[in-house]
Structures are given as structure tokens and as C-alpha cells.
Design a protein around this motif. Structure first.
Motif, PDB file in Angstrom:
ATOM      1  N   LYS A 134       0.950  -1.212   0.115  1.00 23.46           N
ATOM      2  CA  LYS A 134       0.417   0.265   0.250  1.00 23.46           C
ATOM      3  C   LYS A 134       0.970   1.209   0.090  1.00 23.46           C
ATOM      4  O   LYS A 134       1.600   1.452   0.739  1.00 23.46           O
ATOM      5  CB  LYS A 134      -0.904   0.126   1.039  1.00 23.46           C
ATOM      6  N   THR A 135       0.546   2.377  -1.186  1.00 32.00           N
ATOM      7  CA  THR A 135       1.398   3.499  -1.102  1.00 32.00           C
ATOM      8  C   THR A 135       0.581   4.724   0.171  1.00 32.00           C
ATOM      9  O   THR A 135      -0.617   4.633  -0.398  1.00 32.00           O
ATOM     10  CB  THR A 135       1.551   3.523  -2.573  1.00 32.00           C
ATOM     11  N   VAL A 136       0.734   5.570   0.351  1.00 31.24           N
ATOM     12  CA  VAL A 136       0.571   6.800   1.152  1.00 31.24           C
ATOM     13  C   VAL A 136       1.443   7.992   0.744  1.00 31.24           C
ATOM     14  O   VAL A 136       2.683   7.729   1.417  1.00 31.24           O
ATOM     15  CB  VAL A 136       0.515   6.490   2.863  1.00 31.24           C
ATOM     16  N   ASP A 137       0.584   8.915   0.695  1.00 32.66           N
ATOM     17  CA  ASP A 137       1.559   9.115   0.351  1.00 32.66           C
ATOM     18  C   ASP A 137       1.492  10.846   1.310  1.00 32.66           C
ATOM     19  O   ASP A 137       0.915  11.547   1.971  1.00 32.66           O
ATOM     20  CB  ASP A 137       0.593  11.061  -0.860  1.00 32.66           C
ATOM     21  N   ILE A 138       2.317  10.096   2.538  1.00 27.77           N
ATOM     22  CA  ILE A 138       3.177  10.497   3.438  1.00 27.77           C
ATOM     23  C   ILE A 138       3.455  11.998   3.412  1.00 27.77           C
ATOM     24  O   ILE A 138       2.718  13.101   4.410  1.00 27.77           O
ATOM     25  CB  ILE A 138       4.249   9.622   4.583  1.00 27.77           C
ATOM     26  N   ASP A 147       2.876   3.481  10.165  1.00 24.85           N
ATOM     27  CA  ASP A 147       2.579   2.094   9.439  1.00 24.85           C
ATOM     28  C   ASP A 147       1.685   1.488  10.770  1.00 24.85           C
ATOM     29  O   ASP A 147       1.341   0.024  11.062  1.00 24.85           O
ATOM     30  CB  ASP A 147       3.705   1.498   9.028  1.00 24.85           C
ATOM     31  N   ALA A 148       2.604   1.736  12.260  1.00 25.19           N
ATOM     32  CA  ALA A 148       2.574   1.278  13.164  1.00 25.19           C
ATOM     33  C   ALA A 148       0.797   1.784  14.064  1.00 25.19           C
ATOM     34  O   ALA A 148       0.654   1.006  15.079  1.00 25.19           O
ATOM     35  CB  ALA A 148       3.525   1.433  14.091  1.00 25.19           C
ATOM     36  N   GLY A 149       0.030   2.777  13.664  1.00 29.04           N
ATOM     37  CA  GLY A 149      -1.325   2.784  13.660  1.00 29.04           C
ATOM     38  C   GLY A 149      -1.490   4.224  14.684  1.00 29.04           C
ATOM     39  O   GLY A 149      -2.167   4.624  15.928  1.00 29.04           O
ATOM     40  N   LEU A 150      -0.165   4.839  14.709  1.00 31.85           N
ATOM     41  CA  LEU A 150      -0.353   6.519  15.618  1.00 31.85           C
ATOM     42  C   LEU A 150      -0.699   7.407  14.750  1.00 31.85           C
ATOM     43  O   LEU A 150      -0.402   7.494  13.403  1.00 31.85           O
ATOM     44  CB  LEU A 150       1.435   6.495  15.970  1.00 31.85           C
ATOM     45  N   THR A 151      -1.087   8.357  16.299  1.00 33.50           N
ATOM     46  CA  THR A 151      -1.987   9.724  15.399  1.00 33.50           C
ATOM     47  C   THR A 151      -1.781  10.857  16.237  1.00 33.50           C
ATOM     48  O   THR A 151      -1.233  10.290  17.506  1.00 33.50           O
ATOM     49  CB  THR A 151      -3.432   9.399  14.742  1.00 33.50           C
ATOM     50  N   GLY A 152      -1.712  11.835  15.641  1.00 32.98           N
ATOM     51  CA  GLY A 152      -1.877  13.370  16.912  1.00 32.98           C
ATOM     52  C   GLY A 152      -0.755  13.379  17.105  1.00 32.98           C
ATOM     53  O   GLY A 152       0.298  13.065  17.032  1.00 32.98           O
ATOM     54  N   PHE A 171       7.209  -0.968   6.891  1.00 32.90           N
ATOM     55  CA  PHE A 171       6.705   0.555   5.976  1.00 32.90           C
ATOM     56  C   PHE A 171       5.941  -0.392   4.596  1.00 32.90           C
ATOM     57  O   PHE A 171       5.183   0.127   4.253  1.00 32.90           O
ATOM     58  CB  PHE A 171       8.155   0.787   5.053  1.00 32.90           C
ATOM     59  N   ASN A 172       5.074  -1.525   5.029  1.00 31.78           N
ATOM     60  CA  ASN A 172       4.391  -1.713   4.164  1.00 31.78           C
ATOM     61  C   ASN A 172       3.512  -1.418   3.757  1.00 31.78           C
ATOM     62  O   ASN A 172       2.931  -1.100   2.662  1.00 31.78           O
ATOM     63  CB  ASN A 172       4.343  -3.339   3.885  1.00 31.78           C
ATOM     64  N   ASN A 173       2.635  -0.418   4.961  1.00 28.08           N
ATOM     65  CA  ASN A 173       2.014  -0.127   4.365  1.00 28.08           C
ATOM     66  C   ASN A 173       2.148   1.324   4.068  1.00 28.08           C
ATOM     67  O   ASN A 173       1.353   2.428   4.372  1.00 28.08           O
ATOM     68  CB  ASN A 173       0.829  -0.339   5.746  1.00 28.08           C
ATOM     69  N   THR A 174       3.407   2.225   3.886  1.00 33.03           N
ATOM     70  CA  THR A 174       3.545   3.364   4.301  1.00 33.03           C
ATOM     71  C   THR A 174       3.700   3.613   2.751  1.00 33.03           C
ATOM     72  O   THR A 174       3.388   4.412   1.433  1.00 33.03           O
ATOM     73  CB  THR A 174       3.802   4.011   4.997  1.00 33.03           C
ATOM     74  N   ILE A 175       5.387   3.630   2.952  1.00 35.23           N
ATOM     75  CA  ILE A 175       6.238   3.881   1.931  1.00 35.23           C
ATOM     76  C   ILE A 175       7.309   2.734   1.562  1.00 35.23           C
ATOM     77  O   ILE A 175       8.570   3.177   1.131  1.00 35.23           O
ATOM     78  CB  ILE A 175       7.776   5.252   2.482  1.00 35.23           C
ATOM     79  N   GLN A 176       7.058   1.764   1.732  1.00 38.68           N
ATOM     80  CA  GLN A 176       7.733   0.470   1.286  1.00 38.68           C
ATOM     81  C   GLN A 176       8.511   0.708  -0.198  1.00 38.68           C
ATOM     82  O   GLN A 176       9.758   0.285  -0.433  1.00 38.68           O
ATOM     83  CB  GLN A 176       7.040  -0.262   0.880  1.00 38.68           C
ATOM     84  N   GLN A 177       7.519   1.190  -1.140  1.00 41.90           N
ATOM     85  CA  GLN A 177       8.437   1.064  -2.818  1.00 41.90           C
ATOM     86  C   GLN A 177       9.217   2.017  -2.590  1.00 41.90           C
ATOM     87  O   GLN A 177       9.987   2.045  -3.017  1.00 41.90           O
ATOM     88  CB  GLN A 177       7.222   1.982  -3.866  1.00 41.90           C
ATOM     89  N   TRP A 178       9.592   3.077  -2.022  1.00 45.80           N
ATOM     90  CA  TRP A 178      10.389   3.711  -1.945  1.00 45.80           C
ATOM     91  C   TRP A 178      11.280   3.552  -1.056  1.00 45.80           C
ATOM     92  O   TRP A 178      12.533   4.080  -1.075  1.00 45.80           O
ATOM     93  CB  TRP A 178       9.869   5.582  -0.787  1.00 45.80           C
ATOM     94  N   MET A 179      11.012   2.772  -0.190  1.00 44.76           N
ATOM     95  CA  MET A 179      12.162   1.679   0.532  1.00 44.76           C
ATOM     96  C   MET A 179      13.084   1.329  -0.294  1.00 44.76           C
ATOM     97  O   MET A 179      14.586   1.226   0.044  1.00 44.76           O
ATOM     98  CB  MET A 179      11.696   1.905   2.282  1.00 44.76           C
ATOM     99  N   LEU A 180      12.452   0.631  -1.481  1.00 42.24           N
ATOM    100  CA  LEU A 180      13.002  -0.133  -2.246  1.00 42.24           C
ATOM    101  C   LEU A 180      14.101   0.961  -3.607  1.00 42.24           C
ATOM    102  O   LEU A 180      15.018   0.172  -3.510  1.00 42.24           O
ATOM    103  CB  LEU A 180      11.918  -1.454  -2.521  1.00 42.24           C
ATOM    104  N   VAL A 181      14.230   1.647  -3.006  1.00 43.69           N
ATOM    105  CA  VAL A 181      15.130   2.773  -3.584  1.00 43.69           C
ATOM    106  C   VAL A 181      15.741   3.304  -3.227  1.00 43.69           C
ATOM    107  O   VAL A 181      16.702   3.401  -3.116  1.00 43.69           O
ATOM    108  CB  VAL A 181      13.808   3.539  -4.927  1.00 43.69           C
ATOM    109  N   TYR A 182      15.621   4.351  -1.531  1.00 44.05           N
ATOM    110  CA  TYR A 182      16.433   5.065  -0.663  1.00 44.05           C
ATOM    111  C   TYR A 182      17.040   4.239   0.396  1.00 44.05           C
ATOM    112  O   TYR A 182      17.057   4.838   1.090  1.00 44.05           O
ATOM    113  CB  TYR A 182      15.407   6.708  -0.766  1.00 44.05           C
ATOM    114  N   GLY A 183      15.564   3.423   0.647  1.00 45.01           N
ATOM    115  CA  GLY A 183      16.493   2.582   2.466  1.00 45.01           C
ATOM    116  C   GLY A 183      18.094   1.719   1.901  1.00 45.01           C
ATOM    117  O   GLY A 183      19.279   1.692   1.296  1.00 45.01           O
TER     118      GLY A 183
END
Length: 424
Positions: A81-85, A136-141, A393-405
Motif C-alpha cells: 500500500k502506498t500512502v502519500d506521507i 504504519d504502526a497505527g499512531l496518530t496525533g 513500511f509495507n503499509n506506507t512507503i515501502q516502494q520508496w524504501m526499495l529505492v532509497y533505503g
């Protein structure tokens, strides 16, 4: 809110403006003349843009085709899942940036940890990663902002100070350190170099026959290395049933594989040349200018700068480390297939920038053996960091991390992710 957005987007969010403003303040505090202030401020920005242009040529016009080929040959990563953080949590990221930088200044002012994190784009990307791990861990606010701010501030203090003795070993002085996600790989490489190597046998002292004296030019050596890499990738594409012309996008043009490889290889040499010129200009301006801030507000502080500033000190180690890391990471990817919740592809950018620095540090502490072993081990660690990082990061920016992590982004993000799951 308008003022906050201006600070976030127009100052912290713009590396050239941020570091030029730092130089301007430093020169004013030193009571330099109006002419010197203008010159130093503008030349700092010019140096930054030259450096950025060089790195852009390397990543966008040279080694990009290597990544494209691997993406074609290797199975694609499992769907994530990609989230536009950056858009959805832009305000939170901005708050974290400002709070963390303020904490960094206070720590530098009142403790023995004397570095000030000045790598402009990393002031954004670390809060980005930490916010993503928290989401990704469910934190908010408030919990999300506080945890990300704490981790960003701790990173901005700890990482440059861990790098400081290794940077000194490379440069021979203590006028700056590195503020960049290479730290975990560079520290490991530096420690390995001390154990397995001999710093008296440096990569920069390699004996080259007179007939091959042109290889002493890093732009030429690097271009040749990239050309060979593309030739190998061409063979792999053909062996796997792919048409390189279609994969690399020159099928409909009037030129062929020779021109494609030649231009991409030469662009590497051009990018290296431009980048190193930018580094020299940036260091020549920002280090003396920063002295004004250090003398007035943060006594004995030094700037923590972007990783390319260390490249001119051991360019041979940079190229050797890049190539060794590419080989060790590819072998690791093949051997660990199916181990991770995602399919890892070679991280060309990480191999060049973060592991390139690690190789330079390994060379400083352990010579040629330190460079090679440090880069090889870093390439292996990089794959495991990206692979296991997918759990966080699989529910947020995993695709980004596959390039820059594959370095501090992954390591510190996983640590924060574990903490976030405990308090979510």
C-alpha cells in the motif's frame, strides 16, 4: 499557519536556501563586510546547486539504467500500500523538522555533542521516514509527532557525532562531520577496517602503470566502470529474454546500444566532476561562515554536511566501494530470495552514496582491505535492512524504501516502528 508553512517549505524544505541562510548568518555574526556577506551567501548556494546538479546527473542520467534493468529482470516486489506521507502528513513533518532542529541546537550549545545538522534535504527525509513508521504502526496525533520528533532529534545529534572520528580519519581535520543516513554502514566499515586492514596501504596509492595513467582521473575510471556494468547488464537482459532497446528506451530512436552505454558512462564522469567541484565550493564557503554561529551561539560546534563532501578525499575508494557493494548486494539478493515479505532489488543509489562513503571510511582505517571488505559487508547488510524493513513500511512507503533505503532510514525506522507498536 502561513508563517509555519513558509519556514517549512521555503527555508527548511529548500536545501540551497537553508544552507545559504546559515552561511549568511555566520558571516553577519563575524561582522564581515557587505560585499563578503553577499559573496559568501551566494557562493554557498551556487556550490550547493553545483553539487546537486552533479548528483542528479549520476542518479538520473547515468546509473538509472542499471536500476531499470534490474527492475526488469528481477521479480517485482509484492504489492504494498502506498500512502502519500508528504501530502497527508506535511504539517506533522514540518513540525517535527523545526522541533528536532531546535533540540539539535540546544544539545550542541549545552553539551559536548557539538555537531549541527545542516544537510537540508535530510532535515525533511528523516521526519518523513519516522512519520511513516509511526503511521504504519497505527499512531496518530500528538503521539505520532512526539515520537517522530524525538527520533529525529536523537538521530541529528547521535549520527554526526558517531561519524566525527571517522570523518577526521579520512580528512585529517575536525572542521566538519557527516549528517547523512550512511552512518550505520560507515561505522561498521570503519570498525572492520581497523580489524582486518592496514591503513598505510590506501586505495589512493594504487600503483598504475604509466601507460594506464589516465585511470588516475576519477571521472575516467568511473566512466569505464559504469560502461562495463552496462555491458554486463546488456548480457543479462538478453540472456533473460528481454530486448535491451525496449527496456532502456532507445528502440524508437536513431541510435543504438553503443551510444546508450557511451552516454550513460560519460554522464557518470561528468556528474562526478561537477559534484566534486560543488563540494569544494561548498566546503570553502560554509565551514568558515559557520564559524560565526559557532563562536556566538554554539561554541566549538561544527557543521554536519551531506555525504558527497567526503568523496574528494578518496575517489578511488568511492568507485571501488560502489562496484564491490553492487556485487555483494546482488549475490545476497539471490541467496535470500523468499526470505523477506518483499522482493529486494539492487539499491544502486545506496551503493554509490552511502556505501561509497562507507568504503572511504574503511579505506581510512584499513586501506584497500578495509575499503573492499567494508563495502562488501555493507552491501550484505543493506539487503537485510531493506528486506526486514518491509515489516515496518509495507503499509506506507515501502516502494520508496526499495529505492532509497538500506541504511539509517531502514535501521532507525525499524527501531522507531518497534517503539511505536508498543505505545500505539
Amino acid at each position: 499557519m502561513g508563517v509555519l508553512n513558509f519556514i517549512i517549505n521555503e527555508i527548511f524544505g529548500q536545501g540551497a536556501i537553508f544552507i545559504a541562510l546559515i552561511a549568511c548568518i555566520g558571516l553577519i555574526l563575524q561582522k564581515k563586510s557587505f560585499s563578503e556577506i553577499i559573496r559568501g551567501t551566494v557562493m554557498t548556494a551556487v556550490g550547493f546547486f553545483i553539487l546537486s546538479t552533479g548528483t542528479g546527473l549520476i542518479t538520473g542520467s547515468s546509473i538509472d539504467g542499471i536500476s531499470t534493468a534490474f527492475n526488469t529482470i528481477m521479480p517485482q516486489a509484492v504489492e504494498s500500500k502506498t500512502v502519500d506521507i508528504g501530502t497527508l502528513y506535511g504539517t506533522e513533518i514540518g513540525i517535527v523538522m523545526i522541533v528536532a532542529f531546535a533540540i539539535n541546537l540546544l544539545v550542541a550549545r549545552f553539551t559536548r555533542w557539538k555537531s549541527v545538522f545542516l544537510t537540508g534535504h535530510m532535515l525533511y527525509w528523516f521526519p518523513y521516514v519516522f512519520i511513516a513508521a509511526g503511521v504504519d504502526a497505527g499512531l496518530t496525533g500528538g503521539k505520532l509527532i512526539i515520537l517522530a520528533a524525538v527520533f529525529t532529534a536523537v538521530y541529528m545529534v547521535v549520527s554526526p557525532n558517531l561519524m566525527r572520528p571517522f570523518v577526521k580519519a579520512v580528512t585529517g581535520d575536525d572542521s566538519f562531520t557527516i549528517g547523512h543516513p550512511t552512518t550505520c554502514l560507515s561505522v561498521i566499515s570503519g570498525l572492520l577496517g581497523k580489524v582486518v586492514g592496514n591503513k598505510d596501504h590506501s586505495t589512493e596509492d594504487l600503483k598504475i602503470p604509466a601507460s594506464l595513467g589516465f585511470l588516475r582521473e576519477i571521472s575516467i575510471t568511473g566512466s569505464f566502470a559504469i560502461a562495463v556494468t552496462y555491458i554486463v547488464m546488456y548480457g543479462l537482459l538478453v540472456a533473460n529474454g528481454y530486448d535491451p532497446a525496449q527496456v532502456w528506451g532507445y528502440a524508437d530512436g536513431t541510435t543504438g546500444i553503443f551510444t546508450y552505454i557511451f552516454t550513460h558512462a560519460i554522464y557518470f564522469g561528468v556528474g562526478i566532476t561537477i559534484m566534486l567541484q560543488g563540494v569544494r565550493m561548498l566546503i570553502a564557503e560554509i565551514v568558515p561562515a559557520f564559524k560565526g554561529i559557532a563562536d556566538k551561539f554554539v561554541p566549538n560546534a561544527i557543521p554536519a554536511l551531506d555525504v558527497p563532501v567526503i568523496f574528494p578525499y578518496a575517489p578511488n575508494a568511492l568507485v571501488i566501494g560502489f562496484l564491490v557493494a553492487m556485487v555483494s548486494s546482488i549475490i545476497t539478493i539471490l541467496l535470500t530470495a523468499g526470505m523477506f515479505p518483499t522482493v529486494v532489488i539492487p539499491l544502486v543509489s545506496t551503493c554509490f552514496f552511502e556505501i561509497g562513503c562507507a568504503a572511504i571510511v574503511g579505506n581510512a582505517t584499513g586501506g584497500i582491505r578495509g575499503c573492499v571488505i567494508g563495502a562488501a559487508v555493507s552491501g550484505i547488510i543493506m539487503v537485510f535492512l531493506v528486506g526486514f524493513g518491509a515489516y515496518f513500511f509495507n503499509n506506507t512507503i515501502q516502494q520508496w524504501m526499495l529505492v532509497y533505503g538500506g541504511q539509517d532510514f531502514s535501521l532507525w525506522g525499524m527501531i522507531e516502528g518497534l517503539v511505536a507498536r508498543l505505545i500505539a
